[in-house]
Design a protein around this motif. Structure first.
Motif, mmCIF file in Angstrom:
data_model
loop_
_atom_site.group_PDB
_atom_site.id
_atom_site.type_symbol
_atom_site.label_atom_id
_atom_site.label_comp_id
_atom_site.label_asym_id
_atom_site.label_seq_id
_atom_site.Cartn_x
_atom_site.Cartn_y
_atom_site.Cartn_z
ATOM 1 N N SER A 27 0.766 -1.291 -0.020
ATOM 2 C CA SER A 27 -0.118 -0.080 -0.048
ATOM 3 C C SER A 27 0.674 1.375 0.144
ATOM 4 O O SER A 27 1.644 1.287 0.921
ATOM 5 N N SER A 28 0.315 2.215 -0.866
ATOM 6 C CA SER A 28 1.154 3.618 -0.797
ATOM 7 C C SER A 28 1.074 4.145 0.452
ATOM 8 O O SER A 28 1.892 4.999 0.727
ATOM 9 N N VAL A 29 -0.128 4.280 1.164
ATOM 10 C CA VAL A 29 -0.364 4.868 2.326
ATOM 11 C C VAL A 29 0.845 4.315 3.310
ATOM 12 O O VAL A 29 1.146 5.153 4.114
ATOM 13 N N SER A 30 0.990 3.042 3.495
ATOM 14 C CA SER A 30 1.727 2.616 4.616
ATOM 15 C C SER A 30 3.237 3.009 4.286
ATOM 16 O O SER A 30 4.150 2.989 5.246
ATOM 17 N N LYS A 31 3.835 3.706 3.157
ATOM 18 C CA LYS A 31 5.022 3.941 2.694
ATOM 19 C C LYS A 31 5.115 5.287 3.631
ATOM 20 O O LYS A 31 6.362 5.672 3.599
ATOM 21 N N ILE A 32 4.182 6.166 4.073
ATOM 22 C CA ILE A 32 4.369 7.405 4.638
ATOM 23 C C ILE A 32 4.883 7.038 5.743
ATOM 24 O O ILE A 32 5.891 8.246 6.314
ATOM 25 N N GLY A 33 4.878 6.310 6.655
ATOM 26 C CA GLY A 33 5.603 6.017 7.773
ATOM 27 C C GLY A 33 4.641 6.439 9.229
ATOM 28 O O GLY A 33 4.694 7.761 9.108
ATOM 29 N N LEU A 34 3.915 5.775 9.912
ATOM 30 C CA LEU A 34 3.205 6.301 10.961
ATOM 31 C C LEU A 34 3.609 6.158 12.145
ATOM 32 O O LEU A 34 2.987 6.562 13.072
ATOM 33 N N ASN A 35 5.025 6.077 12.349
ATOM 34 C CA ASN A 35 5.776 5.923 13.847
ATOM 35 C C ASN A 35 6.608 7.179 14.029
ATOM 36 O O ASN A 35 7.003 7.741 12.985
ATOM 37 N N THR A 36 7.119 7.234 15.182
ATOM 38 C CA THR A 36 7.888 8.277 15.408
ATOM 39 C C THR A 36 9.248 7.914 14.862
ATOM 40 O O THR A 36 9.638 6.574 15.250
ATOM 41 N N PRO A 37 10.064 8.512 14.227
ATOM 42 C CA PRO A 37 11.253 8.102 13.697
ATOM 43 C C PRO A 37 12.525 7.831 14.883
ATOM 44 O O PRO A 37 12.298 8.427 15.901
ATOM 45 N N ALA A 38 13.215 6.679 14.360
ATOM 46 C CA ALA A 38 14.411 6.350 15.332
ATOM 47 C C ALA A 38 15.275 7.495 15.365
ATOM 48 O O ALA A 38 15.419 8.178 14.467
ATOM 49 N N VAL A 39 16.141 7.547 16.591
ATOM 50 C CA VAL A 39 16.984 8.695 16.614
ATOM 51 C C VAL A 39 18.356 8.167 17.187
ATOM 52 O O VAL A 39 18.225 7.427 18.043
ATOM 53 N N ASN A 40 19.475 8.651 16.543
ATOM 54 C CA ASN A 40 20.810 8.319 17.102
ATOM 55 C C ASN A 40 21.377 9.630 17.569
ATOM 56 O O ASN A 40 21.250 10.555 16.658
ATOM 57 N N ILE A 41 22.040 9.687 18.514
ATOM 58 C CA ILE A 41 22.641 11.017 19.202
ATOM 59 C C ILE A 41 24.212 10.478 19.380
ATOM 60 O O ILE A 41 24.333 9.533 19.966
ATOM 61 N N LYS A 42 25.161 11.176 18.516
ATOM 62 C CA LYS A 42 26.600 10.645 18.882
ATOM 63 C C LYS A 42 27.158 12.164 19.291
ATOM 64 O O LYS A 42 27.057 13.324 18.875
ATOM 65 N N GLU A 43 28.141 11.952 20.129
ATOM 66 C CA GLU A 43 28.953 13.206 20.629
ATOM 67 C C GLU A 43 30.572 12.738 20.321
ATOM 68 O O GLU A 43 30.966 11.909 20.433
ATOM 69 N N THR A 44 30.998 13.953 19.698
ATOM 70 C CA THR A 44 32.448 13.841 19.524
ATOM 71 C C THR A 44 33.040 14.874 20.221
ATOM 72 O O THR A 44 32.384 15.844 20.962
ATOM 73 N N ASP A 46 34.022 17.853 19.255
ATOM 74 C CA ASP A 46 33.660 19.088 18.522
ATOM 75 C C ASP A 46 32.161 19.304 18.507
ATOM 76 O O ASP A 46 31.704 20.483 18.593
ATOM 77 N N SER A 47 31.348 18.366 18.785
ATOM 78 C CA SER A 47 30.172 18.288 18.406
ATOM 79 C C SER A 47 29.265 17.401 18.784
ATOM 80 O O SER A 47 29.703 16.148 19.160
ATOM 81 N N THR A 107 26.496 23.812 26.506
ATOM 82 C CA THR A 107 27.870 23.704 25.663
ATOM 83 C C THR A 107 27.668 23.723 24.213
ATOM 84 O O THR A 107 28.524 23.995 23.337
ATOM 85 N N VAL A 108 26.155 23.945 23.577
ATOM 86 C CA VAL A 108 26.023 23.851 22.215
ATOM 87 C C VAL A 108 26.053 25.334 21.827
ATOM 88 O O VAL A 108 25.552 26.174 22.339
ATOM 89 N N VAL A 124 21.315 16.415 12.099
ATOM 90 C CA VAL A 124 21.698 17.774 12.802
ATOM 91 C C VAL A 124 22.606 17.826 13.418
ATOM 92 O O VAL A 124 22.720 17.023 14.668
ATOM 93 N N LYS A 125 23.635 18.959 13.012
ATOM 94 C CA LYS A 125 24.954 18.979 13.651
ATOM 95 C C LYS A 125 24.954 20.238 14.685
ATOM 96 O O LYS A 125 24.494 21.301 14.431
ATOM 97 N N LEU A 126 25.173 19.867 16.054
ATOM 98 C CA LEU A 126 25.154 20.724 17.300
ATOM 99 C C LEU A 126 26.566 21.108 17.468
ATOM 100 O O LEU A 126 27.169 20.055 18.221
ATOM 101 N N PRO A 127 27.298 22.054 16.941
ATOM 102 C CA PRO A 127 28.849 22.528 17.340
ATOM 103 C C PRO A 127 28.865 22.871 19.031
ATOM 104 O O PRO A 127 27.955 23.454 19.331
ATOM 105 N N LYS A 128 30.091 22.399 19.636
ATOM 106 C CA LYS A 128 30.084 22.677 20.807
ATOM 107 C C LYS A 128 31.005 23.907 20.793
ATOM 108 O O LYS A 128 31.638 24.743 20.055
ATOM 109 N N LYS A 129 30.820 24.926 22.011
ATOM 110 C CA LYS A 129 31.212 26.162 22.148
ATOM 111 C C LYS A 129 32.769 25.861 22.440
ATOM 112 O O LYS A 129 33.187 24.813 22.669
#
Length: 143
Positions: A27-44, A46-47, A107-108, A124-129
């Motif tokens: 179904s084309s409707v199911s391709k829209i994605g009805l769930n909250t997207p998964a998120v990965n957060i990485k710290e280095t 610098d950011s 610190t962002v 989304v890149k969040l540079p550090k001060k």
């Protein structure tokens, strides 16, 4: 050949009905994605980087806002498909929305936040001060 009575088939049949296009394919409707997207957060050093998995969307589908130290990422998508043939008319529509918020550390460096969308991933890149970045090891002279 085994004749096994499947009493647990009803949930699978209902799943097939709601997840499959009546005329073949997914179904084309199911391709829209009805769930909250998964998120990965990485710290280095610098950011920080927030990667949000949202395939099937475009960069125009996102709204990214910063309110004091809260980053809000949201999307609202509405799609409609209408197909008319000699013997039938099929009309499907779908609506998908999500909002994710992130409280940013002090610190962002908020004025330099950058965002990009590529291959179904919003980054989304969040540079550090400068003062928050890891400083190299150094020797301190004793006087």
């Amino acid at each position: 050949m085994s004749l096994v009575k499947r009493t647990d088939r009803l949930p699978f049949i209902l799943e097939d009905i709601f997840n499959t296009d009546w005329f073949g394919g997914t179904s084309s409707v199911s391709k829209i994605g009805l769930n909250t997207p998964a998120v990965n957060i990485k710290e280095t050093d610098d950011s920080f980087t927030i990667d949000l998995a949202a395939p099937g969307l475009t960069k125009e589908d996102f709204v990214i806002e910063l309110d004091t130290n809260v980053l809000l990422i949201s999307s609202e998508v509405s799609k409609e498909i209408k197909e008319e043939r000699e013997t039938y008319t099929r009309k499907e529509f779908g609506y998908s929305t999500f909002k994710r918020s992130f409280t940013l550390p002090d610190t962002v460096k908020t004025v330099d936040i950058l965002a990009s969308y590529d291959n179904g991933v919003l980054s989304v890149k969040l540079p550090k001060k400068e003062e928050a970045k890891v400083q190299p090891k150094r020797s301190i002279e004793i006087s």
